[in-house]
Structures are given as structure tokens and as C-alpha cells.
Design an enzyme around this catalytic site. Structure first.
Site, PDB file in Angstrom:
ATOM      1  N   LEU A   1      41.008 -13.091 -11.732  1.00 41.30           N
ATOM      2  CA  LEU A   1      40.659 -12.178 -10.643  1.00 41.30           C
ATOM      3  C   LEU A   1      39.174 -11.823 -10.586  1.00 41.30           C
ATOM      4  O   LEU A   1      38.771 -10.923  -9.853  1.00 41.30           O
ATOM      5  CB  LEU A   1      41.511 -10.907 -10.741  1.00 41.30           C
ATOM      6  CG  LEU A   1      43.023 -11.157 -10.647  1.00 41.30           C
ATOM      7  CD1 LEU A   1      43.788  -9.862 -10.816  1.00 41.30           C
ATOM      8  CD2 LEU A   1      43.394 -11.838  -9.335  1.00 41.30           C
ATOM      9  N   CYS A   2      38.351 -12.548 -11.340  1.00 36.65           N
ATOM     10  CA  CYS A   2      36.900 -12.329 -11.289  1.00 36.65           C
ATOM     11  C   CYS A   2      36.315 -12.943 -10.027  1.00 36.65           C
ATOM     12  O   CYS A   2      36.725 -14.016  -9.599  1.00 36.65           O
ATOM     13  CB  CYS A   2      36.214 -12.966 -12.491  1.00 36.65           C
ATOM     14  SG  CYS A   2      36.239 -11.964 -13.949  1.00 36.65           S
ATOM     15  N   HIS A   3      35.337 -12.244  -9.471  1.00 36.62           N
ATOM     16  CA  HIS A   3      34.603 -12.783  -8.327  1.00 36.62           C
ATOM     17  C   HIS A   3      33.551 -13.768  -8.823  1.00 36.62           C
ATOM     18  O   HIS A   3      32.890 -13.500  -9.828  1.00 36.62           O
ATOM     19  CB  HIS A   3      33.875 -11.662  -7.583  1.00 36.62           C
ATOM     20  CG  HIS A   3      34.780 -10.714  -6.891  1.00 36.62           C
ATOM     21  ND1 HIS A   3      35.390  -9.659  -7.541  1.00 36.62           N
ATOM     22  CD2 HIS A   3      35.186 -10.644  -5.604  1.00 36.62           C
ATOM     23  CE1 HIS A   3      36.125  -8.982  -6.681  1.00 36.62           C
ATOM     24  NE2 HIS A   3      36.028  -9.562  -5.505  1.00 36.62           N
TER      25      HIS A   3
ATOM     26  N   MET B   1      32.427  -9.121 -17.380  1.00 36.19           N
ATOM     27  CA  MET B   1      33.291 -10.229 -17.786  1.00 36.19           C
ATOM     28  C   MET B   1      32.469 -11.470 -18.134  1.00 36.19           C
ATOM     29  O   MET B   1      32.817 -12.220 -19.046  1.00 36.19           O
ATOM     30  CB  MET B   1      34.326 -10.543 -16.709  1.00 36.19           C
ATOM     31  CG  MET B   1      35.338  -9.432 -16.487  1.00 36.19           C
ATOM     32  SD  MET B   1      36.134  -8.824 -17.995  1.00 36.19           S
ATOM     33  CE  MET B   1      36.880 -10.302 -18.637  1.00 36.19           C
ATOM     34  N   GLU B   2      31.385 -11.676 -17.423  1.00 35.61           N
ATOM     35  CA  GLU B   2      30.515 -12.817 -17.726  1.00 35.61           C
ATOM     36  C   GLU B   2      29.906 -12.662 -19.118  1.00 35.61           C
ATOM     37  O   GLU B   2      29.859 -13.631 -19.895  1.00 35.61           O
ATOM     38  CB  GLU B   2      29.421 -12.948 -16.659  1.00 35.61           C
ATOM     39  CG  GLU B   2      29.905 -13.507 -15.339  1.00 35.61           C
ATOM     40  CD  GLU B   2      30.724 -12.536 -14.483  1.00 35.61           C
ATOM     41  OE1 GLU B   2      31.310 -12.988 -13.492  1.00 35.61           O
ATOM     42  OE2 GLU B   2      30.797 -11.330 -14.803  1.00 35.61           O
TER      43      GLU B   2
ATOM     44  N   ASP C   1      34.137 -23.975 -33.917  1.00 32.23           N
ATOM     45  CA  ASP C   1      34.415 -25.403 -33.749  1.00 32.23           C
ATOM     46  C   ASP C   1      33.450 -26.258 -34.561  1.00 32.23           C
ATOM     47  O   ASP C   1      33.857 -27.220 -35.212  1.00 32.23           O
ATOM     48  CB  ASP C   1      34.331 -25.777 -32.267  1.00 32.23           C
ATOM     49  CG  ASP C   1      34.581 -27.264 -32.052  1.00 32.23           C
ATOM     50  OD1 ASP C   1      35.611 -27.772 -32.535  1.00 32.23           O
ATOM     51  OD2 ASP C   1      33.735 -27.921 -31.410  1.00 32.23           O
TER      52      ASP C   1
END
Length: 162
Positions: free
Chosen positions: A75-77, A113-114, A128
Site C-alpha cells: 500500500l505504499c505510494h 517505509m523507504e 547473505d
């Protein structure tokens, strides 16, 4: 579901309507930590990981993830990322690497969020690249450190124990 912006009155998931919001300068910084064995920490610090420059590759992965956040978080723009920085702090005594991701934009919605996605991807990349040396690494403490801009204004995490 009052208080949650990503749900309508019936509880359905929605993308928040930002069409009426003004574009403003926004910035966010997130951080996270990875803990590792003494041998692994020394190899990262000394450039002894066979896969290459661990922190350089993790920096690139974090920046790439920042730019893909809207494809990862449903739901992120999608927003124009104007700046993305990944920094590292190494603590030899604790055998931990702290990743900091700072993101800037001028848009209608924030970049929290970014920043969180960038920090997470950088941490996962370190894991990793180092898993051949230490499979027991631990990733954690991924938090929003600070954000500015937008309707909710400035936020700064007060305490490391929050």
C-alpha cells in the site's frame, strides 16, 4: 479500525488518498543492527569476505531497495526519491554493524517505509555475503530513528530502549 489510515470504514485495505495534500520536503532515517561472530566481524572490517566488499555491496542494495519500496510494500505510494544514503557504524566490542538509511523527497507522502526498507535490505545483504563465515548472525532492532515533514511533523526516537 479508527486510527489506521490503510483501512476504510468496512475494514478493507486501501491505499491512502493523498490527492489533496501539498508536496512538502520530507526526510526519514531508519536504522538496524546485525550481530556476528568475532571472526566474521574481523573479516568484514578487514575485507576478508570472499564475495567482495560487504559494506559497499550492502550500501548499493539498500539504495536499490529504497527505490523499489512501492513494489515491495503493497500500500505504499511510489514516490520520487531525491536522496538515499546508507551509512554504517561498526562496534568491534559488541561485534555489531549498525546500518543507517536516510531518504529525502519533496512529495505528498513520507519516506519512512523507504528508509526502513533500505536499512532492512542492507542488513539482509550483509547476512547473505557473510553466511559462509557465520550462519548464526542476528538481525534486529530495525527502527524509525527520525522523520520530518508532512502533517504529523517532526518525530525523533527518544530512547534506545523504546
Amino acid at each position: 479500525m479508527s486510527g489506521f489510515t490503510h483501512f476504510d470504514g468496512e475494514g478493507n485495505a486501501i491505499m491512502v488518498d493523498v490527492s489533496e495534500k501539498a508536496k512538502t520536503a520530507r526526510q526519514a532515517t531508519a536504522s538496524g543492527k546485525i550481530y556476528m561472530s568475532e571472526a566474521c566481524f574481523g573479516a568484514v572490517k578487514g575485507g576478508g569476505i570472499k564475495k567482495g566488499d560487504v559494506l559497499g555491496i550492502a550500501r548499493t542494495a539498500g539504495i536499490m531497495a529504497v527505490k523499489q519500496t512501492a513494489f515491495i510494500i503493497p500500500l505504499c505510494h511510489p514516490i520520487p526519491v531525491e536522496k538515499a544514503i546508507i551509512d554504517f557504524e561498526l562496534d568491534e566490542e559488541k561485534r555489531e554493524i549498525t546500518v543507517y538509511c536516510t531518504v529525502k523527497t519533496t512529495d505528498k507522502t513520507g519516506v519512512e517505509m523507504e528508509a526502513l526498507t533500505g536499512a532492512s535490505a542492507a542488513l539482509l545483504t550483509i547476512f547473505d555475503m557473510c553466511k559462509a563465515v557465520d550462519k548464526g548472525m542476528k538481525i534486529g532492532e530495525i527502527v524509525l530513528e527520525e522523520k520530518s515533514g508532512g502533517k504529523s511533523g517532526h518525530y525523533r526516537r527518544c530512547n534506545a530502549n523504546d
